[in-house]
Design an enzyme around this catalytic site. Structure first.
Site, PDB file in Angstrom:
ATOM      1  N   ARG A  98       0.889  -1.172   0.000  1.00 22.21           N
ATOM      2  CA  ARG A  98       0.000   0.000   0.000  1.00 22.21           C
ATOM      3  C   ARG A  98       0.921   1.214   0.000  1.00 22.21           C
ATOM      4  O   ARG A  98       1.640   1.459   0.970  1.00 22.21           O
ATOM      5  CB  ARG A  98      -0.901  -0.031   1.236  1.00 22.21           C
ATOM      6  CG  ARG A  98      -1.905   1.108   1.278  1.00 22.21           C
ATOM      7  CD  ARG A  98      -2.887   0.958   2.426  1.00 22.21           C
ATOM      8  NE  ARG A  98      -4.147   0.444   1.952  1.00 22.21           N
ATOM      9  CZ  ARG A  98      -5.341   1.030   2.200  1.00 22.21           C
ATOM     10  NH1 ARG A  98      -5.415   2.110   2.923  1.00 22.21           N
ATOM     11  NH2 ARG A  98      -6.449   0.504   1.737  1.00 22.21           N
TER      12      ARG A  98
ATOM     13  N   HIS B 122      -6.895   1.108  -7.049  1.00 24.31           N
ATOM     14  CA  HIS B 122      -7.294   0.461  -5.799  1.00 24.31           C
ATOM     15  C   HIS B 122      -8.009  -0.850  -6.142  1.00 24.31           C
ATOM     16  O   HIS B 122      -9.195  -1.027  -5.837  1.00 24.31           O
ATOM     17  CB  HIS B 122      -8.217   1.423  -5.036  1.00 24.31           C
ATOM     18  CG  HIS B 122      -8.342   1.125  -3.580  1.00 24.31           C
ATOM     19  ND1 HIS B 122      -7.595   0.158  -2.941  1.00 24.31           N
ATOM     20  CD2 HIS B 122      -9.149   1.674  -2.629  1.00 24.31           C
ATOM     21  CE1 HIS B 122      -7.943   0.124  -1.677  1.00 24.31           C
ATOM     22  NE2 HIS B 122      -8.876   1.028  -1.455  1.00 24.31           N
TER      23      HIS B 122
ATOM     24  N   GLN C 143     -10.052  -3.143  -3.617  1.00 26.64           N
ATOM     25  CA  GLN C 143     -11.347  -2.555  -3.260  1.00 26.64           C
ATOM     26  C   GLN C 143     -12.377  -2.866  -4.341  1.00 26.64           C
ATOM     27  O   GLN C 143     -13.510  -3.279  -4.048  1.00 26.64           O
ATOM     28  CB  GLN C 143     -11.189  -1.042  -3.090  1.00 26.64           C
ATOM     29  CG  GLN C 143     -12.485  -0.319  -2.749  1.00 26.64           C
ATOM     30  CD  GLN C 143     -12.986  -0.662  -1.348  1.00 26.64           C
ATOM     31  OE1 GLN C 143     -12.237  -0.593  -0.391  1.00 26.64           O
ATOM     32  NE2 GLN C 143     -14.254  -1.017  -1.226  1.00 26.64           N
TER      33      GLN C 143
ATOM     34  N   ASP D 150     -16.611   8.461  -3.210  1.00 20.44           N
ATOM     35  CA  ASP D 150     -15.393   8.308  -2.403  1.00 20.44           C
ATOM     36  C   ASP D 150     -15.051   9.686  -1.842  1.00 20.44           C
ATOM     37  O   ASP D 150     -15.634  10.699  -2.249  1.00 20.44           O
ATOM     38  CB  ASP D 150     -14.268   7.752  -3.306  1.00 20.44           C
ATOM     39  CG  ASP D 150     -12.998   7.398  -2.539  1.00 20.44           C
ATOM     40  OD1 ASP D 150     -13.030   7.358  -1.285  1.00 20.44           O
ATOM     41  OD2 ASP D 150     -11.962   7.167  -3.185  1.00 20.44           O
TER      42      ASP D 150
ATOM     43  N   CYS E 231     -16.161   3.254  -0.397  1.00 19.52           N
ATOM     44  CA  CYS E 231     -15.079   2.349   0.032  1.00 19.52           C
ATOM     45  C   CYS E 231     -14.661   2.587   1.485  1.00 19.52           C
ATOM     46  O   CYS E 231     -13.940   1.757   2.047  1.00 19.52           O
ATOM     47  CB  CYS E 231     -13.891   2.485  -0.899  1.00 19.52           C
ATOM     48  SG  CYS E 231     -13.241   4.167  -0.973  1.00 19.52           S
TER      49      CYS E 231
ATOM     50  N   ARG F 156     -14.209  -7.146   1.609  1.00 14.52           N
ATOM     51  CA  ARG F 156     -12.752  -6.956   1.469  1.00 14.52           C
ATOM     52  C   ARG F 156     -12.052  -8.229   1.929  1.00 14.52           C
ATOM     53  O   ARG F 156     -11.113  -8.702   1.301  1.00 14.52           O
ATOM     54  CB  ARG F 156     -12.253  -5.767   2.307  1.00 14.52           C
ATOM     55  CG  ARG F 156     -12.653  -4.389   1.812  1.00 14.52           C
ATOM     56  CD  ARG F 156     -12.119  -4.096   0.423  1.00 14.52           C
ATOM     57  NE  ARG F 156     -10.662  -4.117   0.370  1.00 14.52           N
ATOM     58  CZ  ARG F 156      -9.850  -3.094   0.586  1.00 14.52           C
ATOM     59  NH1 ARG F 156     -10.348  -1.917   0.853  1.00 14.52           N
ATOM     60  NH2 ARG F 156      -8.532  -3.216   0.502  1.00 14.52           N
TER      61      ARG F 156
HETATM   62  N1  NVA Z   1      -9.376   7.409  -2.631  1.00 10.77           N
HETATM   63  C1  NVA Z   1      -9.108   7.086  -1.243  1.00 10.77           C
HETATM   64  C2  NVA Z   1      -9.440   5.659  -0.948  1.00 10.77           C
HETATM   65  C3  NVA Z   1      -9.317   5.311   0.495  1.00 10.77           C
HETATM   66  C4  NVA Z   1      -9.516   3.863   0.804  1.00 10.77           C
HETATM   67  C5  NVA Z   1      -7.652   7.383  -0.928  1.00 10.77           C
HETATM   68  O1  NVA Z   1      -6.778   7.066  -1.732  1.00 10.77           O
HETATM   69  O2  NVA Z   1      -7.396   7.930   0.139  1.00 10.77           O
END
Ligand code: NVA
Length: 230
Positions: free
Chosen positions: A16, A43, A46, A138, A178, A206
């Site tokens: 990540r 992502h 997700q 989001d 998400c 998830r």
């Molecule tokens: N678009 C958000 C997703 C968080 C799970 C981020 O990158 O922070």
């Protein structure tokens, strides 16, 4: 060196990161599978959980329309890829200047031509919501964009998913996010905490989706390894 160390201890690496190039670099150097656990570009884990949720929820999946409202960000990119692969319709509505990456859209459209998915990108919320079975949003400021929060709150002001906008989707349309969510910003409390909301089913999925990804990649990798040894 990071990849060469980790592969000695693990069967897979979940990374990540902020920069997507760090994940690509790890993947290039590693003999074990490298899974994108979130980058500034995409992502995918997700999206796997989200499409499992849609499949569980809609009997007529993949013949559904998903509307994505808000930032054309990492989550939006992976949802576009998943919609293209699944053959769903997906309509994205972002404020001007926040559209998804043109390269991602182009690649997704190429897949969509093969699967019959219908992907549209625009700025008009009403058009995206029309006929939508599910509405996804989001955060307006992703991780690493904290300094842009005030500007983004202004730019995204008309894009809050609330009861009035949900009424423009199909009757009974479901809501997805998400998480983490900011109630009162990208979504109203009345929507995210209503029975139409699928956010905790997504969260549970998830676990299941990620277990499936690990199993597929690790078992596949061991088979490959055994073949090479033989
Ligand atoms: N678009 C958000 C997703 C968080 C799970 C981020 O990158 O922070």
């Amino acid at each position: 060196d990071v990849a060469r160390n980790l592969e000695l201890w693990m069967d897979a690496i979940v990374a990540r990161t902020f920069g997507h190039e760090s994940i690509e670099l790890l993947a290039k150097a590693s003999a074990v599978p490298v899974i994108n656990g979130l980058s500034d570009h995409s992502h995918p884990c997700q999206a796997m959980a989200d499409f499992l949720t849609l499949r569980e929820t809609f009997d007529d999946f993949p013949h559904i329309k998903l509307a994505y409202v808000g930032d054309g960000n990492n989550t939006c990119h992976s949802l576009l890829e998943a919609a293209a692969l699944s053959g769903c319709a997906m309509a994205v509505a972002t404020p001007p200047g926040y559209e998804p990456d043109a390269g991602v859209v182009e690649r997704a459209q190429a897949v969509a031509r093969r699967t019959g998915a219908k992907l549209t990108i625009g700025n008009a919320l009403g058009a995206a919501l029309r006929g939508a079975h599910a509405v996804y949003t989001d955060t307006w400021a992703s991780m690493g964009q904290e300094a842009e929060q005030t500007q983004r709150a202004r730019d995204f002001a008309g894009y809050q998913v609330n009861e009035a906008w949900m009424a423009r989707a199909r009757p009974g349309a479901r809501f997805l996010h998400c998480l983490p969510a900011h109630r009162g910003l990208e979504v109203s409390t009345g929507v995210i905490d209503a029975p139409i909301s699928l956010v905790y089913q997504q969260a549970e999925n998830r676990l299941h989706a990620q277990k499936a990804i690990l199993a597929a990649l690790i078992l596949g990798n061991h088979k490959e390894h055994n073949r090479t040894q033989a």
